[in-house]
Scaffold this active site. Structure first.
Site, PDB file in Angstrom:
ATOM      1  CD  GLU A 215      -2.675  -1.167   2.591  1.00  0.00           C
ATOM      2  OE1 GLU A 215      -3.916  -1.172   2.523  1.00  0.00           O
ATOM      3  OE2 GLU A 215      -2.043  -1.201   3.652  1.00  0.00           O
ATOM      4  NE  ARG A 221      -4.846   5.143  11.261  1.00  0.00           N
ATOM      5  CZ  ARG A 221      -6.127   5.067  11.627  1.00  0.00           C
ATOM      6  NH1 ARG A 221      -6.936   4.225  10.995  1.00  0.00           N
ATOM      7  NH2 ARG A 221      -6.598   5.807  12.594  1.00  0.00           N
ATOM      8  CG  HIS A 222      -1.426   2.712   6.417  1.00  0.00           C
ATOM      9  ND1 HIS A 222      -2.184   3.818   6.730  1.00  0.00           N
ATOM     10  CD2 HIS A 222      -2.303   1.724   6.116  1.00  0.00           C
ATOM     11  CE1 HIS A 222      -3.471   3.516   6.625  1.00  0.00           C
ATOM     12  NE2 HIS A 222      -3.569   2.244   6.256  1.00  0.00           N
ATOM     13  CD  GLU A 358      -8.912  -2.525  10.530  1.00  0.00           C
ATOM     14  OE1 GLU A 358      -8.343  -3.574  10.215  1.00  0.00           O
ATOM     15  OE2 GLU A 358      -9.282  -1.659   9.715  1.00  0.00           O
ATOM     16  CB  SER A 361     -10.022  -7.259   9.924  1.00  0.00           C
ATOM     17  OG  SER A 361     -10.087  -5.857   9.743  1.00  0.00           O
ATOM     18  NE  ARG A 409      -2.763  -0.183  11.569  1.00  0.00           N
ATOM     19  CZ  ARG A 409      -3.773   0.022  10.746  1.00  0.00           C
ATOM     20  NH1 ARG A 409      -4.995  -0.340  11.099  1.00  0.00           N
ATOM     21  NH2 ARG A 409      -3.591   0.573   9.568  1.00  0.00           N
TER      22      ARG A 409
END
Length: 435
Positions: A215, A221-222, A358, A361, A409
């Protein structure tokens, strides 16, 4: 400092002569007396050098060494009411193990703000800061606590391939590699393999391993490589079984961090609050209403996004909840392996959010072969490319569900750190491939 095989914090009056090793953090020369602060993984200890009582050559050599030089010092332990440990060492000899170059690329104890890029470019020096190193002591503890919690709940630890012929969630975020002349991809997650294992009779599996996401996101956060904690469990009756398991494991891990990580939390001047239970179960529709009430204009099917998550986090914080589940997302927004909720546009999926972000998941998987392949076709996936995966469903697959949690995270949110890179030794993102 190695102190007769003990750490610096164990040096005490009455030890007599000891040998210690570490980095010279600071030297203070006050005419007739000098002080050298020596640092190791466990803390600091003061070397006191009275000019009239210490060998002149030792005095001159030791007190003029550059900061961050590495030395081994032998000396006598004395009581002192001027130091945190209540003791000091009067050196009688020392060995210079390695002299540090001057100037340093960045300070260790200097009260000067250093840019993140400078810190990451010189991570070896950044990690000499006790408060930075403490993050990784806590991360190591978190991994141990997760392992303990999962084994206590009868999960088997597994390792799945990190190079594969296809991805679990489509090609847009896959890193392509050349595999002996054939195309292959770095694993986004162990999803397909841990589901295959549900057909094997292992029933409950977990893994902590690297995951890769191509990404092109430059946010706090990435990152493109992270550690994912994945679990999968068979014989569930509903998605609630999976959420209850995560909640139970999270409570055990977070409580353990607070109790067993106290000394590292102290080094960071931090504390960890244990999230209030039970974690609320919010639906996607509930969160859409909260986000729109907070000033956004989202319609059904839209991604909540970073701003929507923040608004929901603020609402839940006001109610006293740091952790909460968001359930029943639109089925088209979730991967092909998630089970649809019949008669609705939603599915049996969830996110676990912490303080407006988040961190996990998961959901109930579609275990019925015909429904799974039909869903894959709607996602324009060629079932032939997934034959190795689908075979496990053709020959008997129990109902199952699972999750993936980004370890970094989670730790960053628990510690209220500003950037996920704070919890990764050598981060990888679109602009960083070294060191």
């Amino acid at each position: 400092m190695a102190v007769n095989n003990r750490d610096s914090s164990t040096v005490k009056a009455g030890d007599g002569t000891v040998t210690v090793s570490g980095w010279i953090q600071e030297t203070r020369n006050l005419g007739g007396i000098s002080f050298v602060i020596l640092r190791d993984r466990h803390g600091t200890i003061q070397l006191t050098l009275p000019k009239k009582k210490v060998d002149p050559e030792l005095f001159a050599s030791l007190t003029t060494l550059s900061r961050e030089s590495v030395v081994t010092v032998t000396g006598e332990v004395k009581e002192s009411n001027q130091t945190d440990l209540g003791v000091e060492i009067i050196p009688s000899s020392f060995t210079l193990e390695s002299e540090a170059a001057v100037p340093l690329p960045m300070g260790v104890v200097d009260k000067v703000n250093v840019e993140m890029d400078t810190r990451l470019n010189n991570r070896f020096m950044d990690l000499r800061k006790p408060e930075v190193r403490a993050v990784f002591e806590l991360k190591s503890l978190m991994v141990r606590l997760i392992t303990e919690a999962m084994e206590d709940r009868d999960f088997v630890q597994v390792n799945t391939p990190k190079i594969g012929a296809s991805g679990a969630e489509g090609g847009a975020t896959l890193f392509k590699v050349d595999y002996f002349g054939k195309p292959a991809y770095l694993a986004q997650s162990p999803q397909l393999y841990k589901q295959i294992l549900m057909s094997s009779g292992l029933d409950r599996v977990f893994e902590m391993a690297p995951a890769f996401r191509a990404e092109n996101s430059n946010t706090n956060r990435h990152v493109t490589e992270f550690i994912s904690f994945d679990g999968e469990m068979s014989w569930i009756e509903s998605m609630e079984d999976v959420m209850s398991m995560i909640e139970d494991v999270m409570d055990s891990v977070i409580t353990g961090l607070k109790e067993r990580g106290a000394k590292w939390l102290k080094a960071m001047d931090k504390d960890i609050s244990i999230p209030k239970r039970p974690y609320p179960r919010l639906t996607y529709s509930d969160c859409l209403e909260m986000a729109n009430a907070g000033g956004l204009s989202l319609k059904d099917g839209d991604d909540l996004g970073i701003e929507g998550e923040k608004i929901v986090g603020e609402v839940m914080s006001q109610k006293g909840y740091d952790m909460y589940f968001i359930t029943e997302y639109p089925e088209e927004a979730k991967p092909f392996y998630i089970m649809e909720k019949d008669g609705t546009p939603y599915c049996y999926s969830f996110d676990l959010d912490c303080k407006g972000q988040e961190i996990s998941s998961g959901g109930q998987r579609e275990h019925r072969y015909d429904r799974l392949t039909a869903r894959m076709q709607r996602f324009d996936l060629d079932t032939e490319d997934f034959a190795f995966y689908l075979d496990a469903f053709r020959y008997g697959m129990p109902p199952h569900g699972g999750w993936g949690i980004g370890i970094e995270r989670l730790l960053v949110k628990l510690l209220d750190l500003p950037n996920v890179r704070e919890a990764i030794l050598f981060p990888r993102d679109p602009s960083r491939l070294s060191p």
